[in-house]
Design an enzyme around this catalytic site. Structure first.
Site, PDB file in Angstrom:
ATOM      1  N   LYS A   3      -6.724  -9.654   5.012  1.00 50.23           N
ATOM      2  CA  LYS A   3      -6.004  -8.548   5.660  1.00 50.23           C
ATOM      3  C   LYS A   3      -5.616  -8.748   7.145  1.00 50.23           C
ATOM      4  O   LYS A   3      -4.470  -8.989   7.434  1.00 50.23           O
ATOM      5  CB  LYS A   3      -6.778  -7.255   5.453  1.00 50.23           C
ATOM      6  N   ASP A  46     -17.506  -9.972   1.009  1.00 51.81           N
ATOM      7  CA  ASP A  46     -16.061  -9.796   1.009  1.00 51.81           C
ATOM      8  C   ASP A  46     -15.719  -8.977   2.252  1.00 51.81           C
ATOM      9  O   ASP A  46     -15.837  -7.752   2.251  1.00 51.81           O
ATOM     10  CB  ASP A  46     -15.631  -9.094  -0.277  1.00 51.81           C
ATOM     11  N   TYR A  67     -14.437  -2.745  -4.319  1.00 53.78           N
ATOM     12  CA  TYR A  67     -13.071  -3.202  -4.647  1.00 53.78           C
ATOM     13  C   TYR A  67     -12.909  -4.616  -4.101  1.00 53.78           C
ATOM     14  O   TYR A  67     -13.135  -4.874  -2.918  1.00 53.78           O
ATOM     15  CB  TYR A  67     -12.009  -2.285  -4.015  1.00 53.78           C
ATOM     16  N   TYR A 109       1.220  -0.227  -7.907  1.00 52.44           N
ATOM     17  CA  TYR A 109       0.525   1.026  -8.219  1.00 52.44           C
ATOM     18  C   TYR A 109       1.456   2.242  -8.177  1.00 52.44           C
ATOM     19  O   TYR A 109       1.099   3.280  -7.625  1.00 52.44           O
ATOM     20  CB  TYR A 109      -0.634   1.240  -7.234  1.00 52.44           C
TER      21      TYR A 109
HETATM   22  C1  LIG Z   1      -7.500  -5.650  -0.028  1.00 50.32           C
HETATM   23  C2  LIG Z   1      -8.769  -6.219  -0.470  1.00 50.32           C
HETATM   24  C3  LIG Z   1      -8.821  -7.285  -1.389  1.00 50.32           C
HETATM   25  C4  LIG Z   1      -7.588  -7.835  -2.049  1.00 50.32           C
HETATM   26  O1  LIG Z   1      -6.699  -8.401  -1.146  1.00 50.32           O
HETATM   27  P1  LIG Z   1      -5.162  -8.620  -1.562  1.00 50.32           P
HETATM   28  O2  LIG Z   1      -4.588  -9.354  -0.406  1.00 50.32           O
HETATM   29  O3  LIG Z   1      -4.590  -7.254  -1.763  1.00 50.32           O
HETATM   30  O4  LIG Z   1      -5.162  -9.422  -2.815  1.00 50.32           O
HETATM   31  C5  LIG Z   1     -10.060  -7.795  -1.714  1.00 50.32           C
HETATM   32  N1  LIG Z   1     -11.190  -7.310  -1.165  1.00 50.32           N
HETATM   33  C6  LIG Z   1     -11.182  -6.301  -0.271  1.00 50.32           C
HETATM   34  C7  LIG Z   1     -12.458  -5.840   0.329  1.00 50.32           C
HETATM   35  C8  LIG Z   1      -9.967  -5.712   0.094  1.00 50.32           C
HETATM   36  O5  LIG Z   1      -9.960  -4.696   0.967  1.00 50.32           O
END
Ligand SMILES: *Cc1c(COP(=O)(O)O)cnc(C)c1O
Length: 435
Positions: free
Chosen positions: A276, A246, A152, A24
């Site tokens: 994460k 998610d 996201y 980015y």
């Molecule tokens: C960061 C994130 C992703 C993507 O994870 P990456 O390891 O960057 O591919 C997907 N969903 C959520 C909620 C996120 O915060």
């Protein structure tokens, strides 16, 4: 230093700056990044010896701070024994232990972990799982998704397709992406009516509903309450859809109260994605965890009914050893108490910022503090002012936020909130000019 440090920059940085392509980032005039050489707790040390207090936890991963000796030891021991072995045909202890521990930690019967290496891939896996689940059930036409504005879910193809089309950072790819049903989070009368209309018309062709529960992260940290999640659970059940949480950002205690929102909210999804903070910010690893209902749908006498996905590094032993060590720390150190203390301190110290002209909202949940403004105007100016003040804070969109490591000490957290207040005040005078 962020922009003018070229002369003092170490050779590896000057050379590599010509060859690396950053995420980015407009590379034509990309400021020289700060050379980080070591880190400890909530502080990152630069090549010239300066220290920054970390308000970002390296994209929300480093929940135990940097270089926690317990994770270091676990990774060292594993690298000497067996860093990696293919999961096709071989089992390794860290991956199997991690799957068992996640099943025990998660509520309901979220019992079956599929391992990959990044959050985006964990989301792709969840989506493929949902689509193939419906194939297994004899409804192969159920292959679209319902997702939410402000959401996201990652940067790969189908993960992009369920992001907010405007705020999801993927506008360039609109014509390349499959079309999903991206609707407002159903939290008031109008949005609930709109959500129900989409269900009535499209649910029969949909595989699942996917949401970041309670806080939508990279789309701007918008928050909703647990009643929304129960509404989604009821809708999914009524329409034969799977529900995917998610929790890549929210997982592992970030929002306080418990380790996962699916526990805190009392609403259990059919599939959850984690990444994460899974390894405490040390190794890339992600998990897509399914309930018995989803897992059992794939059982049959035919190899063709197996779940068709298999990352090369699935169940990487080194990453899983780091994740197990991270889980140990949630047991042996008072992480949720630390999150509660951070929440209280952020609430006390950030709330006054709401009075500054140009600030739209201040909101705190767990170890997340968000200041939303009318518009950031000059992001690079903001970033360098934070650095000059000794703070690592990365505004984006219309938010300036703090997500410190849970181990941050109160004085360092106060440094972050003071710097935030000072720089937002300067920003207000400079760009809003109403003070
Ligand atoms: C960061 C994130 C992703 C993507 O994870 P990456 O390891 O960057 O591919 C997907 N969903 C959520 C909620 C996120 O915060």
């Amino acid at each position: 230093m962020a922009d003018k440090g070229d002369n003092q920059a170490p050779e590896w940085l000057r050379d590599g700056h010509e060859h690396i392509w950053l995420p980015y980032t407009q590379m034509q005039d990309a400021p020289m990044p700060l050379p980080a050489v070591s880190a400890k707790g909530a502080r990152i040390t630069l090549a010239d010896g300066r220290e920054l207090v970390d308000g970002v936890s390296s994209w929300w991963t480093a929940c135990h701070g940097y270089c926690h000796p317990h994770i270091e030891q676990a990774v060292k021991a594993q690298v000497e024994k067996l860093p990696h072995v293919m999961l096709g045909g071989f089992a390794n202890e860290p991956a199997y232990k991690l799957a068992t521990r996640l099943a025990n930690l998660l509520p309901g019967d979220l019992n079956h972990s599929f391992f990959s290496e990044s959050g985006s891939v964990a989301v792709e896996v969840a989506m493929k799982m949902a689509v193939q689940y419906h194939r297994q059930k004899g409804t192969p036409n159920r292959n679209a998704f319902i997702s939410f504005l402000g959401g996201y879910h990652g940067d790969t193809g189908f993960a992009m397709s369920v992001c907010d089309p405007e705020e999801g950072m993927h506008g360039h790819f609109a014509s390349y992406l499959p079309r999903q049903h991206v609707v407002a989070v159903p939290e008031d009368e109008a949005s609930i009516t709109a959500f129900e209309a989409v269900l009535a018309e499209h649910a029969k062709h949909c595989a699942a509903i996917i949401i970041e529960p309670m806080v939508q992260g990279a789309g701007g940290f918008k928050m909703h309450d647990a009643a929304v999640l129960q509404r989604l659970r009821d809708a999914a059940d009524a329409h034969g859809l799977l529900l995917i949480f998610d929790e890549i950002m929210t997982g592992f205690g970030r929002l306080g109260g418990s380790l996962f929102v699916c526990e805190k909210s009392g609403v259990v999804p059919d599939i959850i994605t984690l990444s994460k903070a899974l390894t405490g910010g040390t190794m890339p690893l992600a998990a897509t965890i399914a309930t018995n209902k989803v897992f059992d749908a794939f059982k049959s006498d035919s190899a063709d009914d197996a779940f068709m996905h298999g990352p090369t590094y699935s169940g990487n032993a080194l990453a899983c050893a780091a994740a197990n060590a991270s889980l140990d720390l949630f047991e042996s150190e008072p992480r949720l108490e630390q999150v509660a203390a951070i929440e209280a301190q952020l609430t006390a110290e950030l709330t006054p910022i709401a009075d500054i002209a140009g600030v739209v909202d201040v909101r705190v949940q767990g170890a997340l503090g968000v200041v939303q403004v009318t518009a950031l105007h000059d992001v690079e100016w903001l970033k360098s002012r934070f650095i000059e003040q000794g703070a690592w804070i990365r505004p984006f969109g219309d938010v300036i936020y703090l997500m410190p490591p849970f181990v941050i000490d109160p004085a360092d957290l106060t440094l972050l909130t003071k710097v935030m207040k000072l720089v937002i005040f300067e920003w207000s005078q400079r760009f809003i000019g109403e003070i």
